[in-house]
Design an enzyme around this catalytic site. Structure first.
Site, mmCIF file in Angstrom:
data_model
loop_
_atom_site.group_PDB
_atom_site.id
_atom_site.type_symbol
_atom_site.label_atom_id
_atom_site.label_comp_id
_atom_site.label_asym_id
_atom_site.label_seq_id
_atom_site.Cartn_x
_atom_site.Cartn_y
_atom_site.Cartn_z
ATOM 1 N N LYS A 54 14.032 3.851 -101.748
ATOM 2 C CA LYS A 54 12.439 3.648 -101.416
ATOM 3 C C LYS A 54 11.893 3.053 -102.728
ATOM 4 O O LYS A 54 12.304 3.325 -103.771
ATOM 5 C CB LYS A 54 11.794 4.909 -100.939
ATOM 6 C CG LYS A 54 10.286 4.837 -100.318
ATOM 7 C CD LYS A 54 10.611 4.398 -98.912
ATOM 8 C CE LYS A 54 9.419 4.224 -98.099
ATOM 9 N NZ LYS A 54 9.713 4.108 -96.766
HETATM 10 P P1 NAD Z 1 -0.054 0.614 -93.136
HETATM 11 O O1 NAD Z 1 -0.487 0.527 -94.238
HETATM 12 O O2 NAD Z 1 0.412 -0.590 -92.156
HETATM 13 O O3 NAD Z 1 -1.045 1.486 -92.409
HETATM 14 C C1 NAD Z 1 -1.390 2.750 -92.372
HETATM 15 C C2 NAD Z 1 -2.524 3.651 -91.803
HETATM 16 O O4 NAD Z 1 -2.838 4.694 -92.104
HETATM 17 C C3 NAD Z 1 -3.882 2.317 -91.841
HETATM 18 O O5 NAD Z 1 -4.497 2.183 -90.609
HETATM 19 C C4 NAD Z 1 -4.771 3.313 -92.615
HETATM 20 O O6 NAD Z 1 -6.125 2.930 -92.467
HETATM 21 C C5 NAD Z 1 -4.431 4.590 -92.097
HETATM 22 N N1 NAD Z 1 -4.688 5.628 -92.842
HETATM 23 C C6 NAD Z 1 -4.540 5.660 -94.461
HETATM 24 N N2 NAD Z 1 -5.172 6.975 -94.841
HETATM 25 C C7 NAD Z 1 -5.512 7.609 -93.794
HETATM 26 C C8 NAD Z 1 -6.193 8.821 -93.560
HETATM 27 N N3 NAD Z 1 -6.549 9.441 -94.667
HETATM 28 N N4 NAD Z 1 -6.547 9.133 -92.177
HETATM 29 C C9 NAD Z 1 -6.327 8.237 -91.089
HETATM 30 N N5 NAD Z 1 -5.830 7.145 -91.369
HETATM 31 C C10 NAD Z 1 -5.406 6.842 -92.550
HETATM 32 O O7 NAD Z 1 1.325 1.670 -92.898
HETATM 33 P P2 NAD Z 1 2.547 1.654 -91.872
HETATM 34 O O8 NAD Z 1 3.476 0.864 -92.222
HETATM 35 O O9 NAD Z 1 1.858 1.777 -90.817
HETATM 36 O O10 NAD Z 1 3.041 3.023 -92.321
HETATM 37 C C11 NAD Z 1 2.422 4.307 -91.809
HETATM 38 C C12 NAD Z 1 3.446 5.496 -91.894
HETATM 39 O O11 NAD Z 1 4.611 5.260 -91.368
HETATM 40 C C13 NAD Z 1 3.852 5.801 -93.392
HETATM 41 O O12 NAD Z 1 3.956 7.219 -93.384
HETATM 42 C C14 NAD Z 1 5.030 5.088 -93.519
HETATM 43 O O13 NAD Z 1 6.071 5.618 -94.393
HETATM 44 C C15 NAD Z 1 5.657 5.303 -92.027
HETATM 45 N N6 NAD Z 1 6.542 4.429 -91.608
HETATM 46 C C16 NAD Z 1 6.511 2.971 -91.585
HETATM 47 C C17 NAD Z 1 7.364 2.140 -91.183
HETATM 48 C C18 NAD Z 1 7.156 0.584 -91.288
HETATM 49 O O14 NAD Z 1 8.090 0.008 -90.680
HETATM 50 N N7 NAD Z 1 5.775 0.090 -91.681
HETATM 51 C C19 NAD Z 1 8.594 2.558 -90.881
HETATM 52 C C20 NAD Z 1 8.963 3.796 -90.717
HETATM 53 C C21 NAD Z 1 7.914 4.913 -91.245
#
Ligand code: NAD
Length: 411
Positions: free
Chosen positions: A106
């Site tokens: 990561k």
């Molecule tokens: P992103 O940056 O695209 O989106 C994050 C979202 O969370 C945004 O809508 C933001 O406004 C929201 N957010 C942030 N703080 C917040 C809060 N306090 N309350 C409510 N919403 C809030 O990120 P992502 O890629 O969608 O990742 C989200 C989660 O999923 C993370 O934990 C990441 O590790 C996990 N994840 C992502 C992927 C991927 O392929 N992108 C894969 C596996 C896991």
């Protein structure tokens, strides 16, 4: 944020210990599986206005026992070494669980992504790549997007890597489709989360059609989760991002909401906030934003029968225990959000072969391999009479421990 005194990395390692005990692994083997192979910390000076701000960047490579390390890179103000270690370790267990030929890693940069201009974002990822390219590459360690980074960021990463090491599109996944990305990758995590949510209801003989779902987070994971949930017949009743939340117990039109940049800009629907979205009465709750949002401080207020972890580590160990005590079923992150790295695996193989799959094939393969992982975890849980998170770790730890032993890394 978590109120637990254990760090995020400690919490992952507790699950590894527990799985090791169930599998009868020796203490030393468990310790070897818990340690990170390599940790790189770099400073990233960034021009801001007429001054320089010095940011900190990380890459933690947890394990290469089953293949090149794989994991996203996050831009967020809360990123620190412990969080990156925890997320790197989770990647090892996730890739093993879905049986793709990767280890775990990561990366991250401690910066509030919402304050960055495009130029600053580009400067940061290029500097991060230049500083650590010697440990990256399609057979060493392959980054991907995570919170605060996206396909565009991955395009800059790839371009910088090419300048230093030559053409190698498989050095990073989650790229734009126009630049060696795979059609289907962008939606893959959310699609997987929604499919797993539906499979969980079906497994418990519950109807998907009309089942109420609340989703916290409306970025890459949350948006596609909401969209595919709606396609599958769920009723999305509450949504939140960092700017606020909306609620409609008759169902939100997800496609309509996707036209807005932030949830606070959506003119229709009753307003709520991110914490209240977690507490809605619903069949399925999907935290898809930050880690540590369900803790012993709010577990009592959670009103969902099923919690499907779209985000990484959204539930602390204490809250996990409390919720299971109340009868909730928790589908763990390493299964629920593994569609992302499954999709990354498809992109990586296509890049190596210089051959592109149509999106239908991508979706078919994703659905079929995610269903297989889901069934494996349910069978394991049943056979040991354990919860789904423990079962997922038992399966994953078993596979990684076997690879270590066969490689001769452990005596
Ligand atoms: P992103 O940056 O695209 O989106 C994050 C979202 O969370 C945004 O809508 C933001 O406004 C929201 N957010 C942030 N703080 C917040 C809060 N306090 N309350 C409510 N919403 C809030 O990120 P992502 O890629 O969608 O990742 C989200 C989660 O999923 C993370 O934990 C990441 O590790 C996990 N994840 C992502 C992927 C991927 O392929 N992108 C894969 C596996 C896991």
């Amino acid at each position: 944020m978590s109120t637990s005194t254990r760090s995020a990395f400690d919490e992952v390692n507790e699950k590894v210990s527990q799985a090791g005990a169930i599998l009868g692994l020796k203490d030393g083997v468990v310790q070897a599986l818990q340690q990170c192979e390599r940790e790189v910390v770099v400073s990233i000076p960034l021009r801001r206005g007429d001054d320089i701000e010095v940011l900190t960047g990380y890459r933690v490579q947890h394990s290469s026992a089953r293949g090149p390390r794989k994991g996203g890179i996050r831009f967020h103000q809360d990123v620190d070494l412990d969080e990156v270690r925890a997320l790197a370790s989770l990647m090892t267990w996730k890739t093993a669980l879905i049986d793709v030929p990767f280890g775990g890693a990561k990366g991250g940069v401690t910066v509030d992504a919402s304050t960055l201009t495009d130029l600053e974002r580009e400067e940061i990822i290029r500097r991060w790549t230049r500083s650590i390219h010697h440990v990256l590459g399609h057979q060493r360690d392959i980054p991907a997007p995570d919170m605060g980074t996206d396909a565009r960021t991955m395009a800059w990463l790839m371009d910088e890597f090419h300048r230093l090491e030559g053409f190698q599109p498989a050095c990073v996944t989650g790229k734009p489709v126009e630049l060696f990305g795979a059609p289907g990758r962008e939606e893959a995590t959310g699609r997987g989360v929604a499919m797993i949510a539906a499979a969980t209801l079906e497994q418990h003989r519950e109807k998907v059609k009309g089942a109420r779902v609340a989703i916290q987070g409306f970025g890459n994971v949350g948006k596609f989760t909401a969209l595919v949930c709606q396609e599958l017949g769920f009723k999305v009743i509450a949504l939140a991002d960092v700017s606020g939340g909306i609620i409609d117990r008759n169902g939100i039109d997800v496609e309509e909401i996707m036209k807005y940049r932030m949830i606070r800009d959506v003119p229709s629907y009753d307003k709520t906030n991110s914490a209240e979205v977690l507490e809605q009465r619903c069949e399925v709750l999907i935290p898809a934003a930050l880690g540590g949002v369900i803790t012993n401080a709010n577990a009592d207020q959670i009103n969902a029968d099923y919690i499907v972890e779209g985000a990484n580590q959204p539930t602390t160990a204490d809250a996990d225990w409390m919720l299971r005590g109340k009868g909730s079923v928790i589908v763990p992150d390493i299964l629920a959000n593994a569609g992302g790295v499954m999709g990354s695996y498809f992109e990586w193989t296509q890049n190596i072969q210089q051959y592109s799959w149509p999106i239908d094939k991508f979706r078919r393969e994703l659905d079929s391999r995610m269903s297989r992982a889901f069934e494996d975890v349910f069978k394991e849980a049943k056979s040991h009479s354990i919860d789904l998170r423990t079962a997922a770790f038992v399966l994953a730890v078993k596979r990684v421990a076997a690879a270590y032993a066969l490689r001769g890394s452990l005596v």
